[in-house]
Design a protein around this motif. Sequence first.
Motif, PDB file in Angstrom:
ATOM      1  N   SER A 169       0.258   4.134  18.404  1.00 40.54           N
ATOM      2  CA  SER A 169       1.024   3.343  17.445  1.00 40.54           C
ATOM      3  C   SER A 169       0.764   1.791  17.835  1.00 40.54           C
ATOM      4  O   SER A 169       0.372   1.762  18.864  1.00 40.54           O
ATOM      5  N   LEU A 170       1.144   0.992  17.049  1.00 38.85           N
ATOM      6  CA  LEU A 170       0.658  -0.312  17.206  1.00 38.85           C
ATOM      7  C   LEU A 170       2.219  -1.178  17.823  1.00 38.85           C
ATOM      8  O   LEU A 170       3.220  -0.878  17.519  1.00 38.85           O
ATOM      9  N   ASP A 171       1.766  -2.015  18.755  1.00 39.33           N
ATOM     10  CA  ASP A 171       2.880  -2.843  19.226  1.00 39.33           C
ATOM     11  C   ASP A 171       2.163  -4.231  19.704  1.00 39.33           C
ATOM     12  O   ASP A 171       1.461  -4.350  20.599  1.00 39.33           O
ATOM     13  N   ASN A 201      -5.534  -7.362  17.666  1.00 38.83           N
ATOM     14  CA  ASN A 201      -4.825  -6.999  16.398  1.00 38.83           C
ATOM     15  C   ASN A 201      -5.693  -6.204  15.448  1.00 38.83           C
ATOM     16  O   ASN A 201      -5.434  -5.271  15.015  1.00 38.83           O
ATOM     17  N   GLU A 202      -6.632  -6.930  15.014  1.00 41.50           N
ATOM     18  CA  GLU A 202      -7.614  -6.536  13.824  1.00 41.50           C
ATOM     19  C   GLU A 202      -8.298  -5.054  14.469  1.00 41.50           C
ATOM     20  O   GLU A 202      -8.575  -4.053  13.642  1.00 41.50           O
ATOM     21  N   GLU A 205      -5.719  -2.385  14.736  1.00 42.30           N
ATOM     22  CA  GLU A 205      -5.283  -1.949  13.280  1.00 42.30           C
ATOM     23  C   GLU A 205      -6.329  -1.003  12.471  1.00 42.30           C
ATOM     24  O   GLU A 205      -6.224  -0.239  11.767  1.00 42.30           O
ATOM     25  N   THR A 208      -6.150   2.537  13.978  1.00 42.11           N
ATOM     26  CA  THR A 208      -5.157   3.409  13.561  1.00 42.11           C
ATOM     27  C   THR A 208      -5.180   3.518  12.178  1.00 42.11           C
ATOM     28  O   THR A 208      -4.571   4.760  11.460  1.00 42.11           O
ATOM     29  N   ASP A 209      -5.914   2.641  11.521  1.00 39.87           N
ATOM     30  CA  ASP A 209      -5.997   2.856  10.096  1.00 39.87           C
ATOM     31  C   ASP A 209      -7.103   3.542   9.409  1.00 39.87           C
ATOM     32  O   ASP A 209      -7.179   4.645   8.744  1.00 39.87           O
ATOM     33  N   LEU A 213      -8.964   8.664  10.087  1.00 40.30           N
ATOM     34  CA  LEU A 213      -8.696   9.033   8.888  1.00 40.30           C
ATOM     35  C   LEU A 213      -8.892  10.324   8.219  1.00 40.30           C
ATOM     36  O   LEU A 213      -8.315  11.171   8.023  1.00 40.30           O
ATOM     37  N   ARG A 297     -11.601   0.708   2.286  1.00 42.22           N
ATOM     38  CA  ARG A 297     -11.756   1.883   2.026  1.00 42.22           C
ATOM     39  C   ARG A 297     -11.684   2.072   0.212  1.00 42.22           C
ATOM     40  O   ARG A 297     -11.676   1.185  -0.366  1.00 42.22           O
ATOM     41  N   ASP A 299      -9.501   2.733  -1.601  1.00 38.33           N
ATOM     42  CA  ASP A 299      -8.161   2.227  -2.585  1.00 38.33           C
ATOM     43  C   ASP A 299      -8.405   0.557  -2.718  1.00 38.33           C
ATOM     44  O   ASP A 299      -7.542  -0.087  -3.111  1.00 38.33           O
ATOM     45  N   GLY A 300      -9.471  -0.043  -1.871  1.00 40.79           N
ATOM     46  CA  GLY A 300      -9.718  -1.526  -2.231  1.00 40.79           C
ATOM     47  C   GLY A 300      -8.958  -2.385  -0.927  1.00 40.79           C
ATOM     48  O   GLY A 300      -8.857  -3.375  -0.960  1.00 40.79           O
ATOM     49  N   LYS A 301      -8.101  -1.409  -0.201  1.00 47.74           N
ATOM     50  CA  LYS A 301      -7.601  -2.125   0.906  1.00 47.74           C
ATOM     51  C   LYS A 301      -8.437  -2.381   2.016  1.00 47.74           C
ATOM     52  O   LYS A 301      -9.173  -1.702   2.327  1.00 47.74           O
ATOM     53  N   GLY A 302      -7.915  -3.416   3.015  1.00 50.39           N
ATOM     54  CA  GLY A 302      -8.694  -3.610   4.126  1.00 50.39           C
ATOM     55  C   GLY A 302     -10.296  -3.979   3.765  1.00 50.39           C
ATOM     56  O   GLY A 302     -10.419  -4.466   2.818  1.00 50.39           O
ATOM     57  N   ARG A 304     -11.812  -6.061   5.985  1.00 50.41           N
ATOM     58  CA  ARG A 304     -12.152  -7.522   6.386  1.00 50.41           C
ATOM     59  C   ARG A 304     -12.036  -7.712   7.999  1.00 50.41           C
ATOM     60  O   ARG A 304     -12.096  -8.704   8.576  1.00 50.41           O
TER      61      ARG A 304
ATOM     62  N   LEU B  22       2.576  -6.297  13.284  1.00 49.07           N
ATOM     63  CA  LEU B  22       1.311  -5.658  13.420  1.00 49.07           C
ATOM     64  C   LEU B  22       1.238  -4.296  12.704  1.00 49.07           C
ATOM     65  O   LEU B  22       2.143  -3.610  12.713  1.00 49.07           O
ATOM     66  N   ARG B  24      -0.485  -2.230   8.971  1.00 45.30           N
ATOM     67  CA  ARG B  24      -0.404  -2.085   7.527  1.00 45.30           C
ATOM     68  C   ARG B  24       0.808  -1.239   7.196  1.00 45.30           C
ATOM     69  O   ARG B  24       1.675  -1.714   6.458  1.00 45.30           O
ATOM     70  N   GLN B  28       1.907   3.077  11.296  1.00 48.64           N
ATOM     71  CA  GLN B  28       1.092   2.669  12.409  1.00 48.64           C
ATOM     72  C   GLN B  28       1.994   1.982  13.325  1.00 48.64           C
ATOM     73  O   GLN B  28       1.535   1.573  14.676  1.00 48.64           O
ATOM     74  N   GLY B  29       2.920   1.579  13.146  1.00 54.27           N
ATOM     75  CA  GLY B  29       4.216   0.907  13.928  1.00 54.27           C
ATOM     76  C   GLY B  29       5.322   0.294  13.248  1.00 54.27           C
ATOM     77  O   GLY B  29       5.432   0.228  12.092  1.00 54.27           O
ATOM     78  N   SER B  62      -2.239 -10.113  11.346  1.00 54.64           N
ATOM     79  CA  SER B  62      -3.359  -9.480  11.018  1.00 54.64           C
ATOM     80  C   SER B  62      -3.774  -9.372   9.557  1.00 54.64           C
ATOM     81  O   SER B  62      -2.709  -9.434   8.725  1.00 54.64           O
ATOM     82  N   ASP B  67      -2.015  -8.621   4.028  1.00 57.33           N
ATOM     83  CA  ASP B  67      -2.182  -7.649   2.685  1.00 57.33           C
ATOM     84  C   ASP B  67      -1.283  -6.952   2.271  1.00 57.33           C
ATOM     85  O   ASP B  67      -0.712  -6.929   1.114  1.00 57.33           O
ATOM     86  N   ARG B  75      -0.062  -5.419  -6.070  1.00 54.29           N
ATOM     87  CA  ARG B  75      -0.788  -3.983  -6.229  1.00 54.29           C
ATOM     88  C   ARG B  75       0.151  -3.020  -6.758  1.00 54.29           C
ATOM     89  O   ARG B  75      -0.289  -2.074  -7.671  1.00 54.29           O
ATOM     90  N   ARG B 108      -7.226 -10.738  -4.864  1.00 51.04           N
ATOM     91  CA  ARG B 108      -8.042  -9.434  -4.971  1.00 51.04           C
ATOM     92  C   ARG B 108      -7.067  -8.351  -5.520  1.00 51.04           C
ATOM     93  O   ARG B 108      -7.647  -7.468  -6.414  1.00 51.04           O
ATOM     94  N   GLN B 112      -7.639  -5.674  -8.704  1.00 42.70           N
ATOM     95  CA  GLN B 112      -7.544  -4.526  -8.613  1.00 42.70           C
ATOM     96  C   GLN B 112      -6.738  -3.680  -9.581  1.00 42.70           C
ATOM     97  O   GLN B 112      -7.056  -2.878 -10.368  1.00 42.70           O
TER      98      GLN B 112
END
Lengths: 363, 116
Positions: A169-171, A201-202, A205, A208-209, A213, A297, A299-302, A304, B22, B24, B28-29, B62, B67, B75, B108, B112
Amino acid sequence: MRKITETDRLRQLRHQKDAARRKALQRDRAKERRRFGLHYTQVQRGDPTRHGGRRLIVAPASLSLRPAAYEGTMNFLAEVREAVLVNGERVGIDLRDCTLLSPEVAPLLAAEIGRLQFLKGKAAISGMSPRDKAARAALHAMGFFEALGLRDPQERSGTVVYSIESGTSLDGQITKRMADDIGHALGLDELGREPIQKALNEALENITDHAYLDQELLLHPAESGRWWISAITFAEKKSAYVLACDLGVTISATVPSTAKKRGERNVAALAQFLQGRASSKDESLLAAAFEEGVTRREDGKGGRGLGKMAQLMQQFVRGELSVWSGNACAMLSKDTPGVKTKRLPACFPGTYVMWHLVQDASA
Amino acid sequence: MTSVEPVIEHIDIARDFSPTPLGRYRKQGRFSGEAFREDHLRPALARADLVRVDLDGATGLSTGFLDEAFAGLVRDGSLTEVEFWRRIQIDAARDPLLIDEIRSYVNRATFQVSAH
């Protein structure tokens, strides 16, 4: 009562000496075990490939992601993985003859061993430390042993290398701390350190994203969401390597399905692949992922994250970003426009991101 | 005739949520964009006419976090782009580019939504 002869006395003395020598040897080995947290073992004379029911797999002399050693390193990891996962064997990795261990390979080694321990239990894999002091020090300094939950190392070179951090998980505190440490070594102020934190972080992210999957696309089973990060800094050269690694589906594996479904504005390479005309799909797709941001993805998210990760280079006098993923490696440089990609001689079992950042122009 | 003062609510992201947000999604957290949107931003929007979000104390924001936290409201149809900027004011004096970044995500998201 039997009289003690001179021969008996000599034999007794020899026994005592042998016992003392054995004890000293045991002491040394126990000390070694305590220091490195690994089993210090002797290879049986009869079969050099086995020890105590374990199959011994000998690491190559050089473990590195550099071209000359890349294939040997990947083959070694594949052999270990296959022995544990496919054949269900208990394996001992023999690093004793390893003389060159690039620091950037330690997180990968920890990731692979961590994966096997997660899937098959701690007992599935053990190992022997390198005899070479520099190689051993590299493993120690990276926190290789700590990352595997082994004993805390007592010896650290410490000043230039940061421990491998890992999690599912993210911290944000972890990436901030690492960015602060790197920034401090490079003489950056708080504002200058933030891009490093952002890039890490990117990367996390993304992992984990996206990286886990679709479990069906995984090259080998792995713990979902697991990431590893680390860094190496050279204060006198004002330069740093920042590392992030996962064992998930590769970048090129996620590009076609998402782009195809979304009718993405195709780059030539992606179009070629989708029409089955590309000769080397992974390189083309990895380049497409960077150039067009097509990792986003359905769903159009992410999508970048890669661009943001590449931006970190711009903050430094010199900067390079290398990404190993599946069968391809991509390299971006601050000074050279575009993405250079090449086919790897052996498949990388996940994605590995390495930034090389130089703050001092004279270095 | 008396005019009614709009109700304004402040959220300092570093103080009220986390100095190092951090991720989405919640999965994740703990300090993800989804958690911020659902636990802080949406309730504040329900109470106030204008919500001022101060990003300055937080570091390493991030793309996924920004987003999901902000564009996520567009959205999921809670706000239109126009309503978003009328009801949410973002303060980012330390890094004003963050506002442009959020603007691009909201834009964006609008595209959508309209495409569907």
